[in-house]
Structure formats: C-alpha cells, structure tokens
Design an enzyme around this catalytic site. Structure first.
Site: not given
Ligand SMILES: [Zn+2]
Length: 376
Positions: A91-94, A165, A167, A184, A218, A284, A320
């Site tokens: 899915p397109d996150f944004r 992307n 992904d 991104h 972390c 498209m 595409c």
């Molecule tokens: Zn750290």
C-alpha cells in the site's frame, strides 16, 4: 572528485556542471575535436540551448525504443513512486486514497499525519510501530517494473534509480546501494535516534521487534530505534542532493514511473535534465505538466505531451508493469525480462517456504502445514 568542499550556495552560483563534468569525462580521454564537441554540448546543455534538436524521431514508446537502440542513449535515470509497487501488494503509505488515514482512529492521534511526524514519533512511537505491523508486507516480491530497471542496470544503461518508495523492492530486485537514491529513505536499515549513538540495525532485527510488539530500543544506549524512512519534519537524505547534481545534467533519458509528481522536491527533478533530454512517463494518468502561470514566469520544465511545442515528452498510459513489458517488447528484451521475473520470483518463493518451515519448526509444531500466502 574535483569538488572542493564548500557552501552549496557557492556551487549554485558558479554552475555545478562546470565543476563536475570534467572529472567524470576524463575517463573518456578527450582531445581536440572531441573536446570542442564536448564543450559545445556542455554549454548548450548548461545554458538550456539544446532545444533545437529533437532527439526522438517520434513522441511514442516506439520512438523511445529506437532511441535506446541507437546507442546514443547511455545514461538512463528512472524516477519511481508508489505506483510501481502497487502490483506487489504494497500500500502507498502516505496516499490519502488508500484509506489509511481513515483507519487510524484507534491510535488516538491528535491528527492523522502525526503518525509520520518525527516530533510526535519520538514521544509516542507506539502508533507508528502498530501501523507498521498492520501494513507489513507478507512478501517482498518486486514487480515486472522493478526487474525492468534491473535489466537497464545489467545492460549498462542505468545511471541511477531515484525512488520515493521505502519498501526496499528495488534492492530486492537486485539494484545495489550505489544504483539507488531512496529519496524518502528506506525500511531496509534502521538507526538509533540518539545523535551520539546512531547504531545501525537490520530489517530482520526491526521486523522481529515490530512483530513481537516491542518498541525497538537501542541495545547500546536504550534510546529509540527508527527505520531510516524520512518522517515529516525530517530532511531528505544528503545523498539525494549531492547525487542529483551529478546525475541529472548528464541524463540521456528520463523514465518516470508510478508517481503523480506531487511531492517536492522529488517532483522538481524532472526539470533538472538537459533541455533536449527525452522524458518518458509510464503512469495511469498524465502528470507533471506545468501550469500556465509557472510557464509564463519562466519556470519551464513541466511535462508537455500534447501542445504544438511538444518535442521530447512521451506518455504511455498504463500500469507500470504493462508499460515496461511493452517497452521491453519493442527493445527485443521481452523474453529475457519474463525469464528474469520468473527465476527471481521462484527464488523468493522457495526462500519464503524455507523461512516459514523454519518458523514452524521453531514453534515446535510437529505437523507439516503447506506454506500459505495471502498474495498467492
Ligand atoms: Zn543507541
């Protein structure tokens, strides 16, 4: 690199092309006439005078294919967006169209976009990771389009792929880090958010945290660990800007796929290629045309497919995958592309089966279950 470190404004003022071109072209052992040709082409490109010559014999996919086959097209840049991954089930996150934002009520966000806002994330990381679990792809299976870009690389035609992307499918398709600019960011790696620490973590490590519903901390300093995707309020990776300045002035063909060209500064890249460089949009719908006002103000560079003045922009309206397959067909690469997709997908499937078997064994389930997959 001949590039002396200096302020970027300084570089801007004294044409970055003039500084960068010679360092690369020295490989080609330029002398005499060739040098004059090189300078002429450099100046016409830098000054935007290259409009006299129409590079494509026809503003169609056939015209683009003939240009690629002519041997004059050596440096292809691909610019890709979410549309190239939709057929992989990602899915397109944004994008608001996915209904993602409507689905966020359960997270009690102050406003929907907060989930991707860096300041909010640092205080309340839980919603982001819950969403990441919900949207985590069942499989990372690159599309025909991803493998087409890989073929461009294998044939020595790909200068770089600029992707919006996160992904990691470009990497899964076999592009290396140096072939890519992930504008991104990417889920492929993660880092501790502490500026003093910045310890790196792998996708497998992050996946394990996401699926066990622990906020990733972390191991060195116990600060938060964040996937290397660019949140709202964060800068684009420095590599985006440095690489762009080197790549775009010497691009022979720009192929734009699966992006609506709405997000800046990514969208503005289309205007960074030389004035005579052909640009192919596989999407498209048509996009990227500059509006009349911007044109009047001299901010040219928008796509022009249809006007009387159209001379280099080609649109191919399709998915595409279909567009790439059609282009591959015209180039005589169709069978090769189909075979590449088949082989690579078989490899991914067999690895998935192994991973699932391993997980099943680990959970001490004695009975053998066939590996099930939603996307199959
Ligand atoms: Zn750290």
């Amino acid at each position: 690199m001949s590039d002396a470190p200096g302020s970027s404004e300084e570089k801007e003022a004294s044409s970055p092309d003039l500084q960068e071109e010679p360092s690369d072209s020295s490989e080609d052992d330029i002398s005499g006439d060739a040098e004059m040709d090189f300078l002429r082409s450099l100046f016409s490109r830098t000054l935007g005078l290259g409009t006299g010559e129409k590079v494509l014999d026809e503003l169609t996919l056939d015209g683009v294919a003939r240009y690629i086959q002519s041997g004059k097209c050596k440096d292809i840049i691909c610019m890709v967006g979410a549309g190239i991954s939709t057929s992989a089930g990602i899915p397109d996150f944004r994008s608001p169209e996915t209904g993602l934002y409507a689905n966020l009520q359960k997270y009690n966000l102050p406003y929907p976009q907060a989930i991707f806002q860096i300041d909010y994330f640092k205080k309340h990381p839980e919603p982001f990771f819950a969403l990441a679990k919900e949207l985590y792809p069942g499989q990372f299976k690159p599309t025909v389009c991803h493998y087409f870009i890989r073929m461009l690389k294998d044939k020595g035609l790909l200068r770089r792929c600029y992707s919006q992307n996160i992904d990691t499918l470009e990497r899964a398709a076999g592009l290396q880090e140096e072939d890519l600019v992930e504008a991104h960011g990417t889920f492929y790696t993660s880092h501790c958010v502490s500026f003093l620490c910045r310890k790196e973590y792998t996708l497998d490590w992050m996946k394990e945290k996401i699926f066990s519903e622990q906020v990733p901390k972390c191991e060195k300093c116990n600060d938060l660990v964040k996937p290397d995707i660019v949140f709202f309020g964060e800068n684009l990776p420095a590599r985006f800007f440095t690489t762009m300045k080197m790549d775009f002035p010497r691009c022979d063909l720009l192929i734009i796929m699966g992006t609506s060209l709405q997000v800046q500064p990514f969208a503005s890249l289309v205007s960074k290629v030389p004035k005579d460089t052909p640009r192919l949009l596989i999407n498209m719908e048509k996009t990227g045309q500059s509006d009349a006002l911007m044109g009047m103000l001299g901010f040219g560079g928008g796509m022009d497919f249809d006007s009387d003045k159209a001379y280099r922009d080609v649109v191919y309206l399709s998915t595409c995958d279909d567009g790439c397959m059609a282009l591959a067909d015209l180039l005589g690469w169709k069978a090769e592309l189909e075979e590449l997709v088949r082989q690579e997908h078989a490899l991914i499937d067999s690895k998935d089966k192994k991973d699932k078997a391993k997980t099943a064994n680990q959970s001490a389930a004695a009975e053998e279950k066939p590996a099930s997959n939603k996307s199959e």
